[in-house]
Motif scaffolding. Structure first.
Motif, PDB file in Angstrom:
ATOM      1  N   GLN A  77       0.819  -1.209   0.000  1.00 21.54           N
ATOM      2  CA  GLN A  77       0.000   0.000   0.000  1.00 21.54           C
ATOM      3  C   GLN A  77       0.853   1.259   0.000  1.00 21.54           C
ATOM      4  O   GLN A  77       0.469   2.269  -0.595  1.00 21.54           O
ATOM      5  N   LYS A  78       2.014   1.202   0.656  1.00 18.19           N
ATOM      6  CA  LYS A  78       2.928   2.352   0.598  1.00 18.19           C
ATOM      7  C   LYS A  78       3.435   2.558  -0.827  1.00 18.19           C
ATOM      8  O   LYS A  78       3.462   3.692  -1.337  1.00 18.19           O
ATOM      9  N   VAL A  79       3.822   1.458  -1.477  1.00 19.19           N
ATOM     10  CA  VAL A  79       4.321   1.556  -2.845  1.00 19.19           C
ATOM     11  C   VAL A  79       3.219   2.044  -3.780  1.00 19.19           C
ATOM     12  O   VAL A  79       3.445   2.898  -4.647  1.00 19.19           O
ATOM     13  N   VAL A  80       2.000   1.504  -3.612  1.00 17.30           N
ATOM     14  CA  VAL A  80       0.874   1.913  -4.457  1.00 17.30           C
ATOM     15  C   VAL A  80       0.551   3.393  -4.229  1.00 17.30           C
ATOM     16  O   VAL A  80       0.280   4.135  -5.178  1.00 17.30           O
ATOM     17  N   LEU A  81       0.569   3.818  -2.962  1.00 18.34           N
ATOM     18  CA  LEU A  81       0.317   5.231  -2.662  1.00 18.34           C
ATOM     19  C   LEU A  81       1.349   6.118  -3.344  1.00 18.34           C
ATOM     20  O   LEU A  81       1.002   7.118  -3.989  1.00 18.34           O
ATOM     21  N   ASP A  82       2.630   5.753  -3.209  1.00 14.16           N
ATOM     22  CA  ASP A  82       3.689   6.543  -3.850  1.00 14.16           C
ATOM     23  C   ASP A  82       3.530   6.536  -5.368  1.00 14.16           C
ATOM     24  O   ASP A  82       3.764   7.551  -6.039  1.00 14.16           O
ATOM     25  N   LEU A  83       3.122   5.381  -5.905  1.00 11.20           N
ATOM     26  CA  LEU A  83       2.951   5.255  -7.344  1.00 11.20           C
ATOM     27  C   LEU A  83       1.813   6.146  -7.835  1.00 11.20           C
ATOM     28  O   LEU A  83       1.942   6.851  -8.850  1.00 11.20           O
ATOM     29  N   ARG A  84       0.692   6.132  -7.121  1.00  9.77           N
ATOM     30  CA  ARG A  84      -0.448   6.970  -7.517  1.00  9.77           C
ATOM     31  C   ARG A  84      -0.071   8.455  -7.458  1.00  9.77           C
ATOM     32  O   ARG A  84      -0.387   9.223  -8.379  1.00  9.77           O
ATOM     33  N   LEU A  85       0.581   8.866  -6.371  1.00 11.39           N
ATOM     34  CA  LEU A  85       0.943  10.276  -6.230  1.00 11.39           C
ATOM     35  C   LEU A  85       1.997  10.683  -7.260  1.00 11.39           C
ATOM     36  O   LEU A  85       1.941  11.785  -7.816  1.00 11.39           O
ATOM     37  N   SER A  86       2.960   9.786  -7.518  1.00 12.26           N
ATOM     38  CA  SER A  86       3.994  10.096  -8.501  1.00 12.26           C
ATOM     39  C   SER A  86       3.392  10.255  -9.891  1.00 12.26           C
ATOM     40  O   SER A  86       3.719  11.203 -10.618  1.00 12.26           O
ATOM     41  N   LEU A  87       2.492   9.327 -10.262  1.00  9.99           N
ATOM     42  CA  LEU A  87       1.847   9.446 -11.564  1.00  9.99           C
ATOM     43  C   LEU A  87       0.961  10.691 -11.618  1.00  9.99           C
ATOM     44  O   LEU A  87       0.866  11.345 -12.663  1.00  9.99           O
ATOM     45  N   GLY A  88       0.310  11.013 -10.496  1.00  9.77           N
ATOM     46  CA  GLY A  88      -0.497  12.231 -10.452  1.00  9.77           C
ATOM     47  C   GLY A  88       0.349  13.474 -10.670  1.00  9.77           C
ATOM     48  O   GLY A  88      -0.038  14.386 -11.422  1.00  9.77           O
ATOM     49  N   GLN A  89       1.525  13.522 -10.031  1.00 10.21           N
ATOM     50  CA  GLN A  89       2.421  14.667 -10.225  1.00 10.21           C
ATOM     51  C   GLN A  89       2.908  14.750 -11.669  1.00 10.21           C
ATOM     52  O   GLN A  89       3.009  15.834 -12.257  1.00 10.21           O
ATOM     53  N   ARG A  90       3.203  13.577 -12.251  1.00  9.88           N
ATOM     54  CA  ARG A  90       3.658  13.565 -13.642  1.00  9.88           C
ATOM     55  C   ARG A  90       2.557  14.035 -14.601  1.00  9.88           C
ATOM     56  O   ARG A  90       2.824  14.746 -15.575  1.00  9.88           O
ATOM     57  N   LEU A  91       1.323  13.612 -14.304  1.00 12.58           N
ATOM     58  CA  LEU A  91       0.210  14.045 -15.150  1.00 12.58           C
ATOM     59  C   LEU A  91       0.046  15.562 -15.118  1.00 12.58           C
ATOM     60  O   LEU A  91      -0.177  16.199 -16.153  1.00 12.58           O
ATOM     61  N   LEU A  92       0.157  16.152 -13.930  1.00 14.08           N
ATOM     62  CA  LEU A  92       0.016  17.601 -13.814  1.00 14.08           C
ATOM     63  C   LEU A  92       1.172  18.336 -14.486  1.00 14.08           C
ATOM     64  O   LEU A  92       1.024  19.495 -14.865  1.00 14.08           O
ATOM     65  N   ALA A  93       2.307  17.672 -14.619  1.00 15.44           N
ATOM     66  CA  ALA A  93       3.465  18.308 -15.260  1.00 15.44           C
ATOM     67  C   ALA A  93       3.510  18.052 -16.762  1.00 15.44           C
ATOM     68  O   ALA A  93       4.404  18.555 -17.447  1.00 15.44           O
ATOM     69  N   THR A  94       2.553  17.285 -17.288  1.00 15.67           N
ATOM     70  CA  THR A  94       2.557  16.910 -18.701  1.00 15.67           C
ATOM     71  C   THR A  94       1.763  17.921 -19.525  1.00 15.67           C
ATOM     72  O   THR A  94       0.640  18.270 -19.145  1.00 15.67           O
ATOM     73  N   PRO A  95       2.293  18.385 -20.649  1.00 17.42           N
ATOM     74  CA  PRO A  95       1.535  19.308 -21.504  1.00 17.42           C
ATOM     75  C   PRO A  95       0.192  18.711 -21.928  1.00 17.42           C
ATOM     76  O   PRO A  95       0.071  17.493 -22.121  1.00 17.42           O
ATOM     77  N   GLN A  96      -0.786  19.590 -22.086  1.00 15.74           N
ATOM     78  CA  GLN A  96      -2.126  19.141 -22.437  1.00 15.74           C
ATOM     79  C   GLN A  96      -2.150  18.370 -23.756  1.00 15.74           C
ATOM     80  O   GLN A  96      -2.891  17.385 -23.888  1.00 15.74           O
ATOM     81  N   LEU A  97      -1.373  18.779 -24.714  1.00 14.77           N
ATOM     82  CA  LEU A  97      -1.367  18.077 -26.004  1.00 14.77           C
ATOM     83  C   LEU A  97      -0.928  16.631 -25.843  1.00 14.77           C
ATOM     84  O   LEU A  97      -1.481  15.731 -26.472  1.00 14.77           O
ATOM     85  N   ARG A  98       0.061  16.391 -24.998  1.00 12.10           N
ATOM     86  CA  ARG A  98       0.525  15.020 -24.784  1.00 12.10           C
ATOM     87  C   ARG A  98      -0.546  14.194 -24.078  1.00 12.10           C
ATOM     88  O   ARG A  98      -0.773  13.028 -24.425  1.00 12.10           O
ATOM     89  N   LEU A  99      -1.233  14.791 -23.098  1.00  9.76           N
ATOM     90  CA  LEU A  99      -2.309  14.075 -22.421  1.00  9.76           C
ATOM     91  C   LEU A  99      -3.429  13.735 -23.390  1.00  9.76           C
ATOM     92  O   LEU A  99      -4.018  12.646 -23.323  1.00  9.76           O
TER      93      LEU A  99
END
Length: 531
Positions: A77-99
């Protein structure tokens, strides 16, 4: 399983090592129990000491397995939590066109189903490790009892493992195809939910959607799943049957073992049936989790790092577009739509209307102004200074926007501000929504409202952000005539009076007089009002 273990050890080396050691120790205790049972069946070796050793091993196996599994649950659950938050941070840092290129549904599938598949498979690791060590311990005991039988059983296992590896190629290929079909199925299921009103209004269309779209997609998932899992059932059961074949050969073949020795060997072989079967049963979810982890890792590699420090918001007074162009794929004959080159100036303290027909480039221009798209050519000047790519996140903080395809968050901006609740409540009264919604713990009490009412709540959030520039994309399209008049005649002039720059995409020609300037677009070109 190696990929899963590697991911866990990278994320939390100490906790992963502890969980693995506890799992191995549990398997060792189970192997000791097998040896003690075998010796206890020999009449001359029964003793109270042997009984104590047996019950001690049983207790140790239980405690060690519980500790291993609970440790691994917490680690997972710690790894999954870190994974979800890390992917969330990456999504927010990704340009809209790429998303937009990746697509909403693939992103949602990875963030939900794939992460859940990874987490579920990790829970199997203590079971597999314990059974592997139990199998090794039993084999060591077999080697001590009779080397010939040990080599025979070992050869049978190696033969079975080779056959399993060859037979698994087909199921693995089908599991990979299954993952692609699941993406398609989720897209159609989402369309069924979001388009239920339209399908209910047209019964024939609804039946066709189920028969021609959703049905075939669901059938593909079911077909690939049944094919892959059925192949695994055949392979695992054939593998289990090898043990009974070996037991039969030991029992009825010329092994030269005495009755007590024969009983001991057969008992160990029977004891091995369960752990080997459990290992084989764990393989399909492990394979699925490996595919899921591959998709997660691929997404993480495709997205930029999301750990940049929070940008200091800009406070621009004048924004100028010079020769800005932006192209994207469209339904045109050549497949490409190009906005620009655009020369446009936007100032604080004025109201700017963007007009144009569908497909004229209004929303694309708004995305460029907000910094959500980067120009292909030309430049954006902020108070006369060219905007660098690195400064674009800080530039975006100068805008509050309500897009036509807006998302309404229950969580309000500025919830850590003690005065936010009162300001939000005041806005709810002003926007005639206080009878529908309350502010509770920094959140709206409900967002399950009509589109027009949800837009008013989005307007509350935009007001709470209090940015230098505001963008409203067809905001008034879903409002009743009375509140539409309030929006144009009261709210927009008030924002201008507060020194805000207001950009409005609108077709309400009755209110064009509210604007200080009207910019018209046609086929990606500005036809007037840009100065």
């Amino acid at each position: 399983m190696i990929a899963l273990m590697a991911h866990l050890f990278r994320a939390a080396p100490f906790q992963a090592a502890l969980a693995v050691l506890l799992g191995l120790a549990s398997g060792g205790a189970a192997a000791a129990m097998a040896v003690l049972i075998s010796r206890a069946l020999q009449a001359d070796l029964r003793s109270p000491t042997l009984a104590l050793w047996f019950f001690g091993a049983a207790a140790a196996q239980m405690v060690l397995r519980i500790l291993s599994e609970t440790r691994l649950i917490a680690l997972t659950q710690k790894v999954v939590l870190d994974l979800r938050l890390s992917l969330g941070q990456r999504l927010l840092a990704t340009p809209q066109l790429r998303l937009q290129q990746i697509g909403r549904q693939p992103l949602l599938t990875i963030l939900t189903r794939d992460i859940d598949a990874f987490a579920g498979a990790v829970q199997l690791i203590p079971l597999i490790l314990g059974n592997v060590l139990l199998t090794l311990g039993c084999f060591a005991y077999l080697a001590q009892q009779d080397m010939g039988i040990f080599l025979w059983v070992l050869a049978s296992l190696l033969l079975g493992a080779t056959g399993f590896h060859l037979a698994e190629r087909g199921p693995l290929h089908r599991l990979a195809r299954l993952r692609g079909h699941i993406d398609d199925l989720y897209i159609h299921q989402r369309a069924l939910i979001e388009g239920s009103k339209e399908l209910q209004l047209n019964h024939r269309r609804g039946v066709q959607f189920l028969d021609r779209i959703l049905g075939p997609a669901a059938s593909s998932v079911a077909r690939e799943y049944v094919g892959a899992m059925s192949s695994y059932v055949w392979v695992t059961n054939i593998g289990n049957s090898l043990f009974y074949l070996v037991i039969g050969l030991v029992l009825f073949g010329p092994t030269g073992l005495s009755g007590a020795e024969l009983l001991s060997v057969v008992l160990i072989l029977l004891y091995l049936v369960r752990p080997v079967a459990e290992i084989l049963i764990c393989l399909p979810p492990l394979r699925q989790s490996a595919i899921a982890l591959g998709r997660i890792s691929q997404l993480a590699d495709d997205l930029p790092e999301g750990t940049q420090p929070a940008p200091e918001p800009m406070q621009p007074r004048v924004i100028t577009l010079q020769g800005v162009t932006h192209s994207y794929r469209s339904d045109a004959e050549d497949g490409v739509f190009t906005l620009g080159p655009v020369d446009l100036t936007v100032r604080r303290g004025e109201i700017l209307f963007l007009l144009g027909g569908n497909g004229s480039g209004k929303t694309t221009l708004a995305m460029l102004l907000c910094g959500l798209y980067a120009p292909d050519q030309g430049s954006i000047l902020v108070d006369g200074v060219p905007l660098a790519d690195a400064a674009r996140p800080a530039y975006r903080q100068a805008f509050s926007a309500v897009f036509s395809d807006f998302h309404l968050f229950a969580h309000l901006p500025g919830s850590d501000d003690p005065g936010m609740r009162q300001r939000a409540t005041d806005f709810l009264h002003r926007f005639q929504m206080a009878h529908k919604v309350r502010v509770e713990n920094g959140c709206l009490s409900t967002t399950d409202l009509s589109t027009g009412q949800r837009k008013r709540l989005a307007l509350v959030a935009a007001y709470l952000e209090d940015r230098p520039f505001y963008l409203f994309d067809e905001w008034a399209a879903d409002q009743d005539p009375a509140f539409k008049a309030v929006f144009y005649n009261d709210l927009l002039p008030e924002l201008r009076a507060r020194g805000k720059g207001v950009i409005v995409i609108s077709h309400d020609d009755a209110y064009f007089g509210v604007a200080d300037r009207v910019v018209k677009l046609a086929d990606g070109q500005v036809t007037g009002g840009a100065a």
